[in-house]
Design an enzyme around this catalytic site. Structure first.
Site, PDB file in Angstrom:
ATOM      1  N   GLU A  51       1.874  -2.622   5.073  1.00 46.47           N
ATOM      2  CA  GLU A  51       0.997  -1.883   3.475  1.00 46.47           C
ATOM      3  C   GLU A  51       2.221  -0.372   2.716  1.00 46.47           C
ATOM      4  OE1 GLU A  51      -1.532   0.841   0.747  1.00 46.47           O
ATOM      5  OE2 GLU A  51      -2.429   0.511   2.862  1.00 46.47           O
ATOM      6  N   ASP A  76       3.520   5.040   6.145  1.00 48.39           N
ATOM      7  CA  ASP A  76       3.520   6.283   4.743  1.00 48.39           C
ATOM      8  C   ASP A  76       4.593   7.541   5.064  1.00 48.39           C
ATOM      9  OD1 ASP A  76       2.441   7.092   2.265  1.00 48.39           O
ATOM     10  OD2 ASP A  76       3.384   8.503   2.650  1.00 48.39           O
ATOM     11  N   ASP A 125       4.841   5.799  -5.751  1.00 53.19           N
ATOM     12  CA  ASP A 125       5.654   6.851  -6.379  1.00 53.19           C
ATOM     13  C   ASP A 125       6.608   5.668  -7.572  1.00 53.19           C
ATOM     14  OD1 ASP A 125       4.852   9.441  -5.832  1.00 53.19           O
ATOM     15  OD2 ASP A 125       5.566   8.517  -3.983  1.00 53.19           O
ATOM     16  N   ASP A 159      -0.231   1.061 -11.639  1.00 49.35           N
ATOM     17  CA  ASP A 159      -0.273   1.224 -13.157  1.00 49.35           C
ATOM     18  C   ASP A 159       0.773   1.929 -13.580  1.00 49.35           C
ATOM     19  OD1 ASP A 159       0.076   3.481 -10.757  1.00 49.35           O
ATOM     20  OD2 ASP A 159       0.105   4.937 -13.265  1.00 49.35           O
TER      21      ASP A 159
HETATM   22  C1  LIG Z   1       0.891   7.951  -5.275  1.00 49.61           C
HETATM   23  S1  LIG Z   1       0.780   7.596  -3.578  1.00 49.61           S
HETATM   24  C2  LIG Z   1      -0.164   6.303  -2.590  1.00 49.61           C
HETATM   25  C3  LIG Z   1      -1.247   6.014  -1.960  1.00 49.61           C
HETATM   26  C4  LIG Z   1      -1.443   4.782  -2.146  1.00 49.61           C
HETATM   27  N1  LIG Z   1      -0.965   3.578  -1.213  1.00 49.61           N
HETATM   28  C5  LIG Z   1      -2.922   4.507  -3.366  1.00 49.61           C
HETATM   29  O1  LIG Z   1      -2.706   3.965  -3.824  1.00 49.61           O
HETATM   30  O2  LIG Z   1      -4.113   5.677  -2.624  1.00 49.61           O
HETATM   31  C6  LIG Z   1       2.620   7.061  -3.171  1.00 49.61           C
HETATM   32  C7  LIG Z   1       2.768   7.007  -1.497  1.00 49.61           C
HETATM   33  O3  LIG Z   1       3.605   6.752  -1.245  1.00 49.61           O
HETATM   34  C8  LIG Z   1       4.561   7.345   0.114  1.00 49.61           C
HETATM   35  N2  LIG Z   1       5.627   7.381  -0.385  1.00 49.61           N
HETATM   36  C9  LIG Z   1       6.674   7.335  -1.197  1.00 49.61           C
HETATM   37  N3  LIG Z   1       8.125   6.843  -1.292  1.00 49.61           N
HETATM   38  C10 LIG Z   1       8.417   6.505   0.359  1.00 49.61           C
HETATM   39  C11 LIG Z   1       9.181   6.225   1.039  1.00 49.61           C
HETATM   40  N4  LIG Z   1      10.464   6.162   0.812  1.00 49.61           N
HETATM   41  N5  LIG Z   1       9.042   6.403   2.041  1.00 49.61           N
HETATM   42  C12 LIG Z   1       7.492   6.897   3.550  1.00 49.61           C
HETATM   43  N6  LIG Z   1       6.558   6.816   2.051  1.00 49.61           N
HETATM   44  C13 LIG Z   1       6.882   7.020   0.671  1.00 49.61           C
HETATM   45  C14 LIG Z   1       4.471   9.345  -0.685  1.00 49.61           C
HETATM   46  O4  LIG Z   1       4.425   9.218   0.592  1.00 49.61           O
HETATM   47  C15 LIG Z   1       3.052   8.570  -1.340  1.00 49.61           C
HETATM   48  O5  LIG Z   1       1.683   9.410  -0.104  1.00 49.61           O
END
Ligand SMILES: C[S@@+](CC[C@H](N)C(=O)[O-])C[C@H]1O[C@@H](n2cnc3c(N)ncnc32)[C@H](O)[C@@H]1O
Length: 220
Positions: A51, A76, A125, A159
């Site tokens: 994931e 993450d 993101d 979303d």
């Molecule tokens: C909006 S949050 C979503 C978290 C989870 N999937 C949820 O639905 O609750 C996006 C996550 O992506 C991680 N993330 C984004 N780009 C990343 C990257 N290049 N490497 C590691 N983590 C990343 C961020 O640290 C963050 O925790």
């Protein structure tokens, strides 16, 4: 406190320095897991599911309890979020889930070719205005292709209409990818249990009335 505690967890592996492709596990013990997650960590032969952008790992936790016959690894960069997932996994006594703290850009350093049987990308993101940082940009897809098995399903749940449209365009422009499912509004009809898991971010988006989209594809 959370960071110090996480260094003692047996279900968390971390890369502290992106310039040095080294992973450490519990008690800061160095471990080379590339191509060896099942042999050295899970100690079984179950398929491995990643994931990506797992945050607190809610999706992996949900899947790991639904499918004990698979091994899950939540990836993450944010340590405090992974701490929550790791604690929840321990409390639920789930031994088929682990967490990897690294930038997803570095995945190939920590997984061998054909090591991964399925990928979920959950509410990443959307990085509006920074296309190459999106987890479905070509640079990332090339990395996934190098670690997955033939027929491995890669799936994006988001979303973000911008990310969904962008992903479709990227996938359709590649000759090595086939889209299996393309659903711009998954809750229009009944969904299967694996798609019905709702993370913190998903609940937030649903509360605002946003539609949840899903794309599943394979490399051909
Ligand atoms: C909006 S949050 C979503 C978290 C989870 N999937 C949820 O639905 O609750 C996006 C996550 O992506 C991680 N993330 C984004 N780009 C990343 C990257 N290049 N490497 C590691 N983590 C990343 C961020 O640290 C963050 O925790």
């Amino acid at each position: 406190m959370k960071f110090a505690e996480m260094r003692t967890f047996s279900n968390v592996f971390q890369n502290y320095d992106p310039r040095n492709p080294k992973l450490v596990g519990a008690m800061d013990k160095e471990i080379d897991l590339k191509g060896k997650w099942n042999e050295l960590h899970f100690k079984n032969n179950k398929p491995i599911v990643l994931e990506l952008a797992c945050g607190r790992g809610e999706y992996s936790l949900g899947l790991a309890s639904l499918f004990p016959e698979k091994n899950y690894i939540g990836v993450d960069i944010k340590g405090a979020r992974l701490w929550r997932g790791a604690v929840n996994a321990q409390e639920a006594q789930l031994d088929n889930i682990a967490f990897l703290r690294t930038r997803i850009e570095q995945l190939e350093l920590f997984f061998g070719s054909n090591e991964v049987n399925e990928i979920w990308i959950t509410f990443p993101d959307p990085f509006l205005g920074k296309e190459n940082r999106r987890l479905t940009a070509n640079g990332f897809l090339d990395k996934y292709k190098n670690i997955v098995t033939k027929d491995a399903k890669v799936q994006l749940k988001t979303d973000s209409r911008e990310l969904y449209d962008f992903t479709k365009e990227v996938l359709e422009n590649r000759t090595d990818i086939k889209i299996l499912i393309d659903n711009p509004d998954i809750y229009q009809a009944e969904v299967n249990p694996s798609l019905n898991i709702k993370t913190y971010y998903e609940k937030m988006h649903l509360a605002k009335g946003k539609k949840i989209t899903f794309i599943q594809f394979v490399f051909i």
